[in-house]
Design a protein around this motif. Structure first.
Motif, PDB file in Angstrom:
ATOM      1  N   SER A 149       0.848  -1.198   0.000  1.00  0.00           N
ATOM      2  CA  SER A 149       0.000   0.000   0.000  1.00  0.00           C
ATOM      3  C   SER A 149       0.882   1.246   0.000  1.00  0.00           C
ATOM      4  CB  SER A 149      -0.930   0.034   1.221  1.00  0.00           C
ATOM      5  OG  SER A 149      -0.183   0.345   2.382  1.00  0.00           O
ATOM      6  N   CYS A 150       0.275   2.370  -0.305  1.00  0.00           N
ATOM      7  CA  CYS A 150       1.007   3.631  -0.211  1.00  0.00           C
ATOM      8  C   CYS A 150       1.294   3.961   1.250  1.00  0.00           C
ATOM      9  CB  CYS A 150       0.200   4.749  -0.867  1.00  0.00           C
ATOM     10  SG  CYS A 150       1.014   6.347  -0.834  1.00  0.00           S
ATOM     11  N   SER A 151       0.374   3.578   2.136  1.00  0.00           N
ATOM     12  CA  SER A 151       0.598   3.792   3.566  1.00  0.00           C
ATOM     13  C   SER A 151       1.884   3.105   4.000  1.00  0.00           C
ATOM     14  CB  SER A 151      -0.564   3.235   4.388  1.00  0.00           C
ATOM     15  OG  SER A 151      -1.771   3.840   3.989  1.00  0.00           O
ATOM     16  N   ILE A 211       4.869   5.050   2.749  1.00  0.00           N
ATOM     17  CA  ILE A 211       5.143   6.252   3.552  1.00  0.00           C
ATOM     18  C   ILE A 211       5.820   5.853   4.870  1.00  0.00           C
ATOM     19  CG2 ILE A 211       4.094   8.222   4.769  1.00  0.00           C
ATOM     20  CD1 ILE A 211       1.839   8.144   2.620  1.00  0.00           C
ATOM     21  N   THR A 216      -4.939  16.078   4.508  1.00  0.00           N
ATOM     22  CA  THR A 216      -4.399  14.909   3.827  1.00  0.00           C
ATOM     23  C   THR A 216      -5.243  13.725   4.242  1.00  0.00           C
ATOM     24  OG1 THR A 216      -2.430  13.548   3.439  1.00  0.00           O
ATOM     25  CG2 THR A 216      -2.669  14.447   5.647  1.00  0.00           C
ATOM     26  N   PHE A 217      -4.956  12.562   3.672  1.00  0.00           N
ATOM     27  CA  PHE A 217      -5.675  11.359   4.069  1.00  0.00           C
ATOM     28  C   PHE A 217      -5.110  10.862   5.404  1.00  0.00           C
ATOM     29  CE2 PHE A 217      -6.565   6.688   3.450  1.00  0.00           C
ATOM     30  CZ  PHE A 217      -7.937   6.799   3.527  1.00  0.00           C
ATOM     31  N   ALA A 272      -4.090   8.258   6.380  1.00  0.00           N
ATOM     32  CA  ALA A 272      -2.936   7.362   6.268  1.00  0.00           C
ATOM     33  C   ALA A 272      -1.634   8.082   6.620  1.00  0.00           C
ATOM     34  CB  ALA A 272      -2.847   6.808   4.852  1.00  0.00           C
ATOM     35  N   VAL A 273      -1.577   9.403   6.375  1.00  0.00           N
ATOM     36  CA  VAL A 273      -0.326  10.140   6.568  1.00  0.00           C
ATOM     37  C   VAL A 273      -0.009  10.330   8.063  1.00  0.00           C
ATOM     38  CG1 VAL A 273       0.853  12.338   6.128  1.00  0.00           C
ATOM     39  CG2 VAL A 273      -0.339  11.153   4.277  1.00  0.00           C
ATOM     40  N   MET A 330      -2.481  16.518  -2.653  1.00  0.00           N
ATOM     41  CA  MET A 330      -3.855  16.058  -2.511  1.00  0.00           C
ATOM     42  C   MET A 330      -4.645  16.231  -3.798  1.00  0.00           C
ATOM     43  SD  MET A 330      -4.810  14.618   0.243  1.00  0.00           S
ATOM     44  CE  MET A 330      -6.525  14.893   0.679  1.00  0.00           C
ATOM     45  N   ASP A 342       4.001  12.371  -0.662  1.00  0.00           N
ATOM     46  CA  ASP A 342       2.863  11.461  -0.743  1.00  0.00           C
ATOM     47  C   ASP A 342       2.104  11.853  -2.008  1.00  0.00           C
ATOM     48  OD1 ASP A 342       0.418  10.172  -0.550  1.00  0.00           O
ATOM     49  OD2 ASP A 342      -0.307  11.444   1.077  1.00  0.00           O
ATOM     50  N   ALA A 357       0.151   9.715  -3.581  1.00  0.00           N
ATOM     51  CA  ALA A 357      -0.760   8.565  -3.667  1.00  0.00           C
ATOM     52  C   ALA A 357      -1.792   8.720  -4.772  1.00  0.00           C
ATOM     53  CB  ALA A 357      -1.469   8.358  -2.332  1.00  0.00           C
ATOM     54  N   HIS A 358      -2.378   9.923  -4.838  1.00  0.00           N
ATOM     55  CA  HIS A 358      -3.514  10.129  -5.723  1.00  0.00           C
ATOM     56  C   HIS A 358      -3.166  11.161  -6.796  1.00  0.00           C
ATOM     57  CE1 HIS A 358      -8.184   9.915  -5.592  1.00  0.00           C
ATOM     58  NE2 HIS A 358      -7.718   9.834  -6.802  1.00  0.00           N
ATOM     59  N   SER A 394       0.001   5.208  -4.657  1.00  0.00           N
ATOM     60  CA  SER A 394      -0.953   4.154  -4.301  1.00  0.00           C
ATOM     61  C   SER A 394      -1.524   3.508  -5.558  1.00  0.00           C
ATOM     62  CB  SER A 394      -2.093   4.752  -3.482  1.00  0.00           C
ATOM     63  OG  SER A 394      -3.083   3.762  -3.239  1.00  0.00           O
ATOM     64  N   GLN A 439      -4.283   1.544  -4.947  1.00  0.00           N
ATOM     65  CA  GLN A 439      -5.607   1.185  -4.424  1.00  0.00           C
ATOM     66  C   GLN A 439      -6.629   1.516  -5.518  1.00  0.00           C
ATOM     67  OE1 GLN A 439      -8.036   3.640  -3.376  1.00  0.00           O
ATOM     68  NE2 GLN A 439      -9.477   2.185  -2.486  1.00  0.00           N
ATOM     69  N   LYS A 483      -7.402   5.002  -7.234  1.00  0.00           N
ATOM     70  CA  LYS A 483      -6.336   5.876  -7.719  1.00  0.00           C
ATOM     71  C   LYS A 483      -6.166   5.680  -9.236  1.00  0.00           C
ATOM     72  CE  LYS A 483      -6.193   6.456  -3.393  1.00  0.00           C
ATOM     73  NZ  LYS A 483      -5.505   7.143  -2.335  1.00  0.00           N
ATOM     74  N   GLY A 533      -2.123  -1.773  -3.189  1.00  0.00           N
ATOM     75  CA  GLY A 533      -0.728  -1.743  -3.615  1.00  0.00           C
ATOM     76  C   GLY A 533      -0.163  -0.342  -3.516  1.00  0.00           C
TER      77      GLY A 533
END
Ligand SMILES: *Cc1c(COP(=O)(O)O)cnc(C)c1O
Length: 399
Positions: free
Chosen positions: A63-65, A68, A89-90, A92-93, A136, A160, A162-163, A184, A186, A189, A196
């Motif tokens: 995952s991106c999490s 990070i 942010t999400f 996850a950060v 973001m 990050d 991710a998106h 990410s 996921q 995304k 992933g």
């Protein structure tokens, strides 16, 4: 195939099927089963993604999490250290920071959806051990100023992204500007692997540590097929967190890399089409792109202008009742991108600028597969929900 809905993810290219069929027969799903000279699907994905992004090293993880978290550990963040993160942010950060035992320091984000540089500068000190910037939904903060400040304080910069796969800043891909970049895969995304993530870096030491901590036990790091990375130096010096990607995910993700540029172009075209129409409304403002930025959007954010809390709440409520909720980050009880919901960080600070932004910033998915007709319907939907919320404000549906 039926009509696509705004909640659909991107379909998987047909070419993934052959690789997956072969795996069904061999059962070869673990990335390190492959022999030394025969790259596994995960290794192939890493090589191609690194080349696509123009970076030396890539490490695919679950995952991106995870990416990070590994980044924080690999740049040397220790328990108790301060890490600057955006207040928008999400979850996850801040979670990754807490997972590393470190202390998240939240930086204000303005109505333009970018980090407030005055607040950033005042919070970046000699005590800061890492900075995480979240691009973001493609809204890029002032990376020139952020990089200059991080270099001045000699603080590692973790992006990050991710998106934001495909977003450019001064012509450079976001996620390739800092010490480490994280993406990410996921399902929601730009590239859909179910789950992933991937970490990018040009720093051989950061790469060696990340690979080992991701779960390259014994000499499995040799299967990453890199020659100038000091893996031996770090062998057995770091814990194994086992955050690896499986070959099955890599097989699904790999053929999508070739589609990224097309998806990005389509997403941007859709976004600009909708943006121009929404900006005709006196009630709506879509934050302008920075002149240095080219976005890769698959969703749209806009601010409500001149709305009080009750009217803003009605936008959400009316759109929900009509079947496609326009969410307002800070009006939705449990939104994971709202800092005051991050109770797990301990003392949640008061951040008036970010709070005000979150109370009026709307969020709606804009999948790249939408047709012009569907885009027009989306525009009409947004415009009528917003106007109706403003006009029924005396009725106060739910305020
Ligand atoms: C989705 C997302 C993440 C987390 O990615 P996962 O792969 O689900 O762990 C982190 N940050 C941002 C900005 C995201 O949008």
């Amino acid at each position: 195939m039926g009509k696509r809905s705004v909640y659909d993810a991107e379909p998987i290219p047909e070419s993934a099927r052959a690789v997956i069929d072969e795996m069904m027969e061999t059962g070869d799903l673990f990335r390190y089963t492959a022999s030394l000279n025969d790259p596994s699907p995960v290794t192939l994905l890493e090589k191609e993604f690194a080349a696509f992004m123009g970076v030396k090293y890539a490490l695919a993880v679950n995952s991106c999490s995870s990416a990070i978290y590994l980044s924080l550990k690999a740049v040397g963040v220790m328990p108790g250290d301060q890490v600057l993160i955006p207040a928008w942010t999400f979850a996850a950060v801040p979670s990754a920071v807490v997972h590393a035992g470190a202390l998240p320091i939240l930086v204000e984000v303005g109505a333009n959806l970018r980090i407030d540089m005055d607040d950033f500068e005042s919070k970046l000190t000699d005590s800061t051990k890492a900075v995480i910037i979240s691009h973001m939904r493609g809204h890029t903060s002032d990376m020139d100023a952020i990089k200059t400040l991080c270099d001045f304080y000699d603080v590692p910069l973790i992006e990050d992204a991710a998106h934001s796969l495909g977003t450019l800043w001064n012509g450079q891909k976001v996620g390739t500007m800092g010490t480490v970049g994280c993406f990410s895969f996921q399902s929601y995304k730009m590239v859909n692997g179910g789950e992933g993530g991937i970490l990018l870096t040009n720093d051989p030491d950061v790469y060696a540590k990340s690979v080992i901590m991701s779960g390259a036990y014994e000499h499995n790091w040799a299967k990453h097929m890199t020659d100038d990375v000091p893996f031996e130096k770090y062998q057995n010096m770091f814990p194994l967190f086992n955050l690896r990607m499986s070959n099955l995910s890599a097989a699904v993700i790999h053929p999508q890399i070739a589609e990224v540029d097309g998806r990005v172009a389509k997403g941007l075209k859709n976004y600009e089409y909708v943006e121009a129409k929404l900006n005709n409304s006196p009630f709506i403002e879509v934050p302008k792109a920075d002149a240095r930025e080219v976005r890769a959007p698959d969703s749209l954010q806009f601010n409500l202008i001149g709305f009080d809390d009750a009217e803003a709440f009605d936008v959400m409520e009316i759109s929900r009742q009509r079947g496609n909720m326009i969410s307002i980050f800070g009006m939705q009880g449990d939104n994971a991108r709202v800092f005051w919901n991050w109770k797990f960080i301990g003392n949640v600070p008061e951040l008036p600028m970010t709070r005000a932004m979150l109370k009026r910033a709307c969020d709606i998915r804009l999948p790249i597969g939408l047709s012009v007709e569907e885009l027009d319907q989306t525009v009409d939907f947004i415009l009528t929900c917003v106007a109706d919320a403003k006009n029924t404000s005396d009725v106060k549906l739910c305020g």
